[in-house]
Every structure is written in C-alpha cells, then in structure tokens.
Scaffold this motif. Structure first.
Motif, PDB file in Angstrom:
ATOM      1  N   ASP A   1      36.723  -8.782 -13.422  1.00 62.45           N
ATOM      2  CA  ASP A   1      36.945 -10.228 -13.371  1.00 62.45           C
ATOM      3  C   ASP A   1      36.500 -10.948 -14.652  1.00 62.45           C
ATOM      4  N   PHE A   2      36.159 -10.207 -15.708  1.00 65.42           N
ATOM      5  CA  PHE A   2      35.683 -10.830 -16.948  1.00 65.42           C
ATOM      6  C   PHE A   2      36.844 -11.462 -17.699  1.00 65.42           C
ATOM      7  N   GLN A   3      36.653 -12.700 -18.137  1.00 65.60           N
ATOM      8  CA  GLN A   3      37.646 -13.415 -18.937  1.00 65.60           C
ATOM      9  C   GLN A   3      37.137 -13.491 -20.366  1.00 65.60           C
ATOM     10  N   GLU A   4      37.955 -13.041 -21.320  1.00 68.48           N
ATOM     11  CA  GLU A   4      37.564 -13.126 -22.725  1.00 68.48           C
ATOM     12  C   GLU A   4      37.368 -14.594 -23.095  1.00 68.48           C
ATOM     13  N   PRO A   5      36.371 -14.910 -23.945  1.00 67.40           N
ATOM     14  CA  PRO A   5      36.190 -16.292 -24.401  1.00 67.40           C
ATOM     15  C   PRO A   5      37.419 -16.757 -25.171  1.00 67.40           C
ATOM     16  N   ALA A   6      37.685 -18.054 -25.102  1.00 66.20           N
ATOM     17  CA  ALA A   6      38.827 -18.626 -25.827  1.00 66.20           C
ATOM     18  C   ALA A   6      38.574 -18.550 -27.318  1.00 66.20           C
ATOM     19  N   ALA A   7      39.601 -18.767 -28.102  1.00 64.39           N
ATOM     20  CA  ALA A   7      39.511 -18.704 -29.559  1.00 64.39           C
ATOM     21  C   ALA A   7      38.519 -19.725 -30.089  1.00 64.39           C
ATOM     22  N   ALA A   8      38.048 -19.489 -31.300  1.00 63.55           N
ATOM     23  CA  ALA A   8      37.085 -20.402 -31.932  1.00 63.55           C
ATOM     24  C   ALA A   8      37.664 -21.803 -32.010  1.00 63.55           C
ATOM     25  N   GLY A   9      36.807 -22.781 -31.812  1.00 65.11           N
ATOM     26  CA  GLY A   9      37.248 -24.168 -31.885  1.00 65.11           C
ATOM     27  C   GLY A   9      37.556 -24.747 -30.513  1.00 65.11           C
ATOM     28  N   SER A  10      37.599 -23.922 -29.478  1.00 69.51           N
ATOM     29  CA  SER A  10      37.881 -24.443 -28.148  1.00 69.51           C
ATOM     30  C   SER A  10      36.572 -24.823 -27.471  1.00 69.51           C
ATOM     31  N   ASN A  11      36.637 -25.410 -26.305  1.00 73.16           N
ATOM     32  CA  ASN A  11      35.444 -25.815 -25.572  1.00 73.16           C
ATOM     33  C   ASN A  11      34.943 -24.738 -24.621  1.00 73.16           C
ATOM     34  N   ALA A  12      35.577 -23.587 -24.608  1.00 70.24           N
ATOM     35  CA  ALA A  12      35.160 -22.522 -23.709  1.00 70.24           C
ATOM     36  C   ALA A  12      33.821 -21.958 -24.163  1.00 70.24           C
ATOM     37  N   PRO A  13      32.973 -21.545 -23.214  1.00 76.29           N
ATOM     38  CA  PRO A  13      31.693 -20.980 -23.604  1.00 76.29           C
ATOM     39  C   PRO A  13      31.891 -19.644 -24.309  1.00 76.29           C
ATOM     40  N   ALA A  14      31.094 -19.405 -25.305  1.00 78.49           N
ATOM     41  CA  ALA A  14      31.191 -18.152 -26.060  1.00 78.49           C
ATOM     42  C   ALA A  14      30.072 -17.224 -25.632  1.00 78.49           C
ATOM     43  N   VAL A  15      30.195 -15.975 -26.010  1.00 76.35           N
ATOM     44  CA  VAL A  15      29.146 -15.000 -25.753  1.00 76.35           C
ATOM     45  C   VAL A  15      27.970 -15.361 -26.643  1.00 76.35           C
ATOM     46  N   ALA A  16      26.763 -15.098 -26.179  1.00 74.74           N
ATOM     47  CA  ALA A  16      25.564 -15.453 -26.927  1.00 74.74           C
ATOM     48  C   ALA A  16      25.583 -14.863 -28.330  1.00 74.74           C
ATOM     49  N   ALA A  17      25.044 -15.600 -29.269  1.00 77.17           N
ATOM     50  CA  ALA A  17      25.012 -15.150 -30.661  1.00 77.17           C
ATOM     51  C   ALA A  17      24.095 -13.955 -30.804  1.00 77.17           C
ATOM     52  N   PRO A  18      24.477 -12.999 -31.658  1.00 76.49           N
ATOM     53  CA  PRO A  18      23.633 -11.828 -31.838  1.00 76.49           C
ATOM     54  C   PRO A  18      22.363 -12.164 -32.594  1.00 76.49           C
ATOM     55  N   GLY A  19      21.324 -11.398 -32.329  1.00 72.32           N
ATOM     56  CA  GLY A  19      20.064 -11.572 -33.030  1.00 72.32           C
ATOM     57  C   GLY A  19      19.847 -10.465 -34.027  1.00 72.32           C
ATOM     58  N   ALA A  20      18.678 -10.421 -34.621  1.00 66.78           N
ATOM     59  CA  ALA A  20      18.437  -9.443 -35.668  1.00 66.78           C
ATOM     60  C   ALA A  20      17.395  -8.403 -35.305  1.00 66.78           C
ATOM     61  N   SER A  21      16.754  -8.511 -34.135  1.00 69.88           N
ATOM     62  CA  SER A  21      15.718  -7.541 -33.829  1.00 69.88           C
ATOM     63  C   SER A  21      16.331  -6.254 -33.314  1.00 69.88           C
ATOM     64  N   PRO A  22      15.909  -5.093 -33.847  1.00 73.71           N
ATOM     65  CA  PRO A  22      16.504  -3.837 -33.432  1.00 73.71           C
ATOM     66  C   PRO A  22      16.122  -3.507 -32.006  1.00 73.71           C
ATOM     67  N   SER A  23      17.055  -2.830 -31.322  1.00 78.06           N
ATOM     68  CA  SER A  23      16.756  -2.437 -29.948  1.00 78.06           C
ATOM     69  C   SER A  23      16.993  -0.971 -29.694  1.00 78.06           C
ATOM     70  N   GLY A  24      17.294  -0.184 -30.690  1.00 78.79           N
ATOM     71  CA  GLY A  24      17.432   1.243 -30.477  1.00 78.79           C
ATOM     72  C   GLY A  24      18.876   1.664 -30.366  1.00 78.79           C
ATOM     73  N   THR A  25      19.075   2.763 -29.632  1.00 79.79           N
ATOM     74  CA  THR A  25      20.413   3.322 -29.509  1.00 79.79           C
ATOM     75  C   THR A  25      20.847   3.296 -28.074  1.00 79.79           C
ATOM     76  N   GLY A  26      22.150   3.282 -27.888  1.00 79.17           N
ATOM     77  CA  GLY A  26      22.716   3.344 -26.548  1.00 79.17           C
ATOM     78  C   GLY A  26      23.958   4.173 -26.581  1.00 79.17           C
ATOM     79  N   GLY A  27      24.380   4.690 -25.443  1.00 78.96           N
ATOM     80  CA  GLY A  27      25.563   5.539 -25.390  1.00 78.96           C
ATOM     81  C   GLY A  27      26.828   4.730 -25.454  1.00 78.96           C
ATOM     82  N   THR A  28      27.867   5.301 -26.045  1.00 81.77           N
ATOM     83  CA  THR A  28      29.151   4.630 -26.136  1.00 81.77           C
ATOM     84  C   THR A  28      30.263   5.617 -25.922  1.00 81.77           C
TER      85      THR A  28
END
Length: 193
Positions: free
Chosen positions: A8-35
């Motif tokens: 049910d996830f809806q991709e955020p609208a293009a830049a410049g729209s009023n739709a909420p965006a995903v939180a901005a990335p930070g700079a603190s390392p968090s390790g590795t994860g599987g992909t």
C-alpha cells in the motif's frame, strides 16, 4: 531491505509538490544491512565487468582474466557475510583492495592509469539515496531515507540519522499461507570499484 516496498506504499510526489517526502538522510553511520541475495550480487558484478571492459578497452584475454578474478573473489565476499558484524567492514575493505590489485595486474600501463582515475572518481562520488522501512511506534511500516555506501552486491552500508546499528528493518510481509511477498523493485545495488 532496500528493495522492499509495502503493497500500500505510495511513492512521494515529484519535487515542488505539497506531498510529504521521505525524511532527509543523515550523516551518522549505522553499519551494514542485507540487500538481496546472489542475483543482485551477480548483476552488480556483471555491470562492473561490463563497465571495466568498455571504459578500459579490455582485450578478450583480459576479459577472461577478469571473469576469473571475480569468480575467485565470490567466495571471499560470501565469507564476509558469514563473519561477525564487527569484522565485516575490515574484511570488505581487504577484499576490495585485493580485487583492485588483481585487476591492476592484468592491465597495460595506459589502462592502469585510467583504472586509477575510475577508482578515484568512484571514491569521490556521493553515496546514492535509498529507502528502507521500519516499524514506527504504532507498529506501522514507515519509510526511512538512507544513503547507501559500500556494497559487495549482497550487503550494503547504509547511513541515516533515524536508524541505529542493530535496528530491524522490513524485508518482506507475510502473504497468503505465511508466504513472504516478493520485492517490487527489481534493480539491485551497484558494486563500487
């Protein structure tokens, strides 16, 4: 985790729209994860091989030697996945250094120069953006923006100010009869030089 999307996830609208965006990335390392698994890793190696062959104008013989190098390194990258979490970064860097050294051995002086430029360019390239899903305080999947870093095709370094090392992220959902849902995005990670 980087390829999973809730149904049910809806991709955020293009830049410049009023739709909420995903939180901005930070700079603190968090390790590795599987992909993903071996298909993503094999695809990343194939893309790397094709790029090296193209940009270094490799001969057919060099291409065969490159295939042998990659085949020999697969087991070492698999060993990183089985290693304790504290050792993975060190082992991954050692593997990357070894693969670079072995590639340098099969190149002509002109190709070595160009390969060095490619490595420097890759090191200076900003990390890519990605997204994972973690459960919020209400137990609802929430998108968390991450910056992706080093990868071996199966494990990828991620950074985010909203994740800590050891946090659990979603990799699938239970479907009918307890079967896991397949990831919706087919593209795998790209292996850096």
């Amino acid at each position: 985790a980087l390829r999973f999307r809730p149904l049910d996830f809806q991709e955020p609208a293009a830049a410049g729209s009023n739709a909420p965006a995903v939180a901005a990335p930070g700079a603190s390392p968090s390790g590795t994860g599987g992909t993903g698994g071996t298909a993503g890793g094999s695809n990343a190696l194939r893309q790397l091989r094709d790029r090296l062959e193209r940009e270094l104008s490799m001969t057919e013989s060099q291409g065969q030697q490159l295939d042998a190098i990659f085949a020999g390194m697969r087991e070492k990258f698999a060993a990183v996945r089985a290693a304790p979490e504290a050792d993975r970064a060190r082992l991954s860097e050692r593997n990357r250094a070894e693969i670079r050294e072995r590639i340098m051995e099969i190149l002509s002086p002109e190709q070595r120069k160009r390969y060095g430029e490619l490595i420097a360019d890759s090191a200076n390239r900003p990390s890519a953006q990605g997204r994972v899903f973690a459960l919020d305080a209400q137990g609802v999947p929430a998108a968390v923006a991450v910056r992706t870093g080093l990868t071996d095709g199966s494990f990828t370094e991620v950074r985010s100010d909203r994740l800590e090392e050891g946090d659990k992220v979603l990799i699938g959902t239970g479907g009918p009869a307890g079967q896991s849902a397949r990831p919706s995005a087919p593209a795998g990670p790209r292996m850096q030089f």
